[in-house]
Design a protein around this motif. Sequence first.
Motif, PDB file in Angstrom:
ATOM      1  N   LYS A 133       0.831  -1.210   0.000  1.00 12.34           N
ATOM      2  CA  LYS A 133       0.000   0.000   0.000  1.00 12.34           C
ATOM      3  C   LYS A 133       0.864   1.258   0.000  1.00 12.34           C
ATOM      4  O   LYS A 133       0.496   2.283  -0.561  1.00 12.34           O
ATOM      5  CB  LYS A 133      -0.939  -0.002   1.208  1.00 12.34           C
ATOM      6  N   LYS A 134       2.046   1.146   0.643  1.00  8.92           N
ATOM      7  CA  LYS A 134       2.869   2.349   0.800  1.00  8.92           C
ATOM      8  C   LYS A 134       3.816   2.566  -0.389  1.00  8.92           C
ATOM      9  O   LYS A 134       4.215   3.680  -0.659  1.00  8.92           O
ATOM     10  CB  LYS A 134       3.709   2.221   2.076  1.00  8.92           C
ATOM     11  N   ASN A 135       4.211   1.477  -1.065  1.00  7.32           N
ATOM     12  CA  ASN A 135       5.252   1.608  -2.074  1.00  7.32           C
ATOM     13  C   ASN A 135       4.941   0.610  -3.182  1.00  7.32           C
ATOM     14  O   ASN A 135       5.060  -0.599  -2.994  1.00  7.32           O
ATOM     15  CB  ASN A 135       6.597   1.283  -1.381  1.00  7.32           C
ATOM     16  N   ASN A 136       4.536   1.136  -4.374  1.00 11.26           N
ATOM     17  CA  ASN A 136       4.049   0.179  -5.367  1.00 11.26           C
ATOM     18  C   ASN A 136       5.140  -0.568  -6.128  1.00 11.26           C
ATOM     19  O   ASN A 136       4.851  -1.346  -7.023  1.00 11.26           O
ATOM     20  CB  ASN A 136       2.998   0.798  -6.296  1.00 11.26           C
ATOM     21  N   SER A 137       6.418  -0.353  -5.747  1.00 10.50           N
ATOM     22  CA  SER A 137       7.459  -1.216  -6.322  1.00 10.50           C
ATOM     23  C   SER A 137       7.696  -2.425  -5.417  1.00 10.50           C
ATOM     24  O   SER A 137       8.543  -3.263  -5.664  1.00 10.50           O
ATOM     25  CB  SER A 137       8.758  -0.440  -6.533  1.00 10.50           C
ATOM     26  N   MET A 138       6.930  -2.480  -4.325  1.00 11.72           N
ATOM     27  CA  MET A 138       7.053  -3.602  -3.386  1.00 11.72           C
ATOM     28  C   MET A 138       5.780  -4.439  -3.474  1.00 11.72           C
ATOM     29  O   MET A 138       4.688  -3.922  -3.713  1.00 11.72           O
ATOM     30  CB  MET A 138       7.187  -3.100  -1.940  1.00 11.72           C
ATOM     31  N   ILE A 139       5.959  -5.731  -3.244  1.00 11.64           N
ATOM     32  CA  ILE A 139       4.795  -6.617  -3.241  1.00 11.64           C
ATOM     33  C   ILE A 139       4.760  -7.378  -1.914  1.00 11.64           C
ATOM     34  O   ILE A 139       5.803  -7.657  -1.322  1.00 11.64           O
ATOM     35  CB  ILE A 139       4.814  -7.526  -4.487  1.00 11.64           C
ATOM     36  N   SER A 140       3.546  -7.659  -1.449  1.00  9.17           N
ATOM     37  CA  SER A 140       3.414  -8.241  -0.110  1.00  9.17           C
ATOM     38  C   SER A 140       2.706  -9.587  -0.160  1.00  9.17           C
ATOM     39  O   SER A 140       1.841  -9.823  -0.999  1.00  9.17           O
ATOM     40  CB  SER A 140       2.569  -7.340   0.782  1.00  9.17           C
ATOM     41  N   GLY A 141       3.089 -10.415   0.792  1.00  9.78           N
ATOM     42  CA  GLY A 141       2.429 -11.712   0.920  1.00  9.78           C
ATOM     43  C   GLY A 141       2.662 -12.255   2.312  1.00  9.78           C
ATOM     44  O   GLY A 141       3.146 -11.531   3.199  1.00  9.78           O
ATOM     45  N   TYR A 142       2.303 -13.511   2.504  1.00 11.20           N
ATOM     46  CA  TYR A 142       2.444 -14.113   3.829  1.00 11.20           C
ATOM     47  C   TYR A 142       3.244 -15.398   3.741  1.00 11.20           C
ATOM     48  O   TYR A 142       3.094 -16.169   2.789  1.00 11.20           O
ATOM     49  CB  TYR A 142       1.061 -14.406   4.420  1.00 11.20           C
ATOM     50  N   ASP A 143       4.086 -15.611   4.741  1.00  9.03           N
ATOM     51  CA  ASP A 143       4.816 -16.873   4.805  1.00  9.03           C
ATOM     52  C   ASP A 143       3.867 -17.928   5.379  1.00  9.03           C
ATOM     53  O   ASP A 143       2.710 -17.630   5.711  1.00  9.03           O
ATOM     54  CB  ASP A 143       6.111 -16.689   5.610  1.00  9.03           C
ATOM     55  N   ARG A 144       4.339 -19.152   5.499  1.00 13.10           N
ATOM     56  CA  ARG A 144       3.453 -20.241   5.927  1.00 13.10           C
ATOM     57  C   ARG A 144       2.873 -19.989   7.322  1.00 13.10           C
ATOM     58  O   ARG A 144       1.763 -20.383   7.635  1.00 13.10           O
ATOM     59  CB  ARG A 144       4.212 -21.575   5.903  1.00 13.10           C
ATOM     60  N   HIS A 145       3.639 -19.294   8.185  1.00 13.49           N
ATOM     61  CA  HIS A 145       3.161 -19.031   9.540  1.00 13.49           C
ATOM     62  C   HIS A 145       2.158 -17.884   9.606  1.00 13.49           C
ATOM     63  O   HIS A 145       1.583 -17.620  10.659  1.00 13.49           O
ATOM     64  CB  HIS A 145       4.336 -18.670  10.455  1.00 13.49           C
ATOM     65  N   GLY A 146       2.040 -17.165   8.466  1.00 14.00           N
ATOM     66  CA  GLY A 146       1.122 -16.033   8.469  1.00 14.00           C
ATOM     67  C   GLY A 146       1.835 -14.715   8.724  1.00 14.00           C
ATOM     68  O   GLY A 146       1.195 -13.690   8.989  1.00 14.00           O
TER      69      GLY A 146
END
Length: 484
Positions: free
Chosen positions: A436-449
């Motif tokens: 949301k803050k920086n559109n050259s970055m992408i976000s996700g979750y590891d297996r633990h959340g």
Amino acid sequence: MKKQRLVSLPSLKDAAKRNPSESINYLITKIAPSAFLLSWGQGKSFCIRTYGCQANVRDSETIRSYLLAIGMHEQDSFDNADFILFNTCAVRENAENHLYGELGQAKDAYNKNKDVIIGICGCVMQEEVPVRHVLKHFPFISLIFGTNNISSFYSLLEESITKNELIVDVKSNSYQVVEEDQIPSYSRGSKVSAFVNIMYGCDKFCTYCIVPYTRGKERSRKEEDIINEILCLKEQGYKQVTLLGQNVDAYGKDFNNSYAFAQLLEKVAKTGIERIRFVTPYPSDFKLEVFDVMQKYPNIMPSLHLPVQSGSNTVLRRMNRRYNREEYLDLVKEIRKRVPDIFITTDIIVGFPNESDQDFEDTISLVKEVKYDAAFTFIYSPRPGTPASKMKNDLKDEVVHERFDRLKVLVDNLTEARAKSFENQIVEVLFEDTSKKNNSMISGYDRHGKLVHVKGDASLIGQIKKVKITESRTYSLIGEIVDE
Ligand code: 5AD
Ligand code: SF4
């Protein structure tokens, strides 16, 4: 002022009643818009504001899919919207107060466009006092409905448009599970990860909690309906499902099968969907078989949100939680034995009526003993109509805030230390969204959340990649994708 038509008003007293002889009625229904709504909706816009937990998020998704199916489009702001809906949360007072602030802004939208239809639904509308407050102070509202009659949304909307009245239709209790014959589409907020209800309601009646009154009797969906929905989601390319319920491990108790959650989880794992999570289990309903299933299937993620609420047996008893500290700690030991790398998180309430210094110290010592990977901490908020709200409480606000701050520091230190342990590790991340803050970055979750950010673009959304963690923050990790 609009004419008010009160079809049915909520009653907390009625909502508290559970009729054990009443069996659950499974209703398969076709939810289709009328020709009127199909024409009214074309090209019009809507804005939905959702507060609270995943159950509300899922309900808003359902309503969103009804609105999209009549040709409307969604927008983020109230400006020029033709339909505005507030899906409310009653779990703590501040969420309720926030609603009244937002209704003030909705009034401006109404003053600019008197044709706008404004609706309120969700848990706050299941309580009579707030509904009366809205009727008195926000008479420009068109529609009030509750958590138990979302499947009547089309007819309620149509009536409020054609009759230009304020309609209130809130059912206090429900023994129904409604399955849609033909869902307009499995519209979800995300194209990667989907919430799937496995049960509704809550029968636990923790003394502080309003949910059993606002969401009704505990009732499970049929296994085949859940599995079909998950298979459909998988076919559409979804990578993760989160099974939803107030007490997921009570799944199937209403059809007399205490082992049903473990069995359901195994069937969900066998669908082959890549990631499975579930929220929220209740500690004393757990059957150890659930952990055996978790251990057996790598597509069930090693994370568990296990609300404890307090570390003091006295407080747990007064909260009507049906386990004690020792049983909770034993359960945690059992889980860790079976699923060693499991991530355990929790909910804790500070300042329950007359919580003593010793009670609070018991909570601190339990948190230290479990070493939670993260925790949500809340200051107790009296909810009118619940038993705890009538309990004598001599606790001073400043004492409660001091306790809360102390607990927060402890929890943040544990969260930070756990985040640090990920540094230089390689984790598997399912990417869900651009940052949301920086559109050259992408976000996700590891297996633990755990939330992970890496440099990358939207083409990664929906993919699972190995990521080397280069930096940790308390609530998130930064890393880089490693070549396979
Ligand atoms: N006051 C504070 N926190 C509450 N919760 C539920 N009811 C209350 C209340 N009256 C918290 C519990 C629950 C979480 C979703 O919200 O910790 O697990
Ligand atoms: Fe509320 Fe307790 Fe039910 Fe959770 S289990 S929804 S805290 S009553």
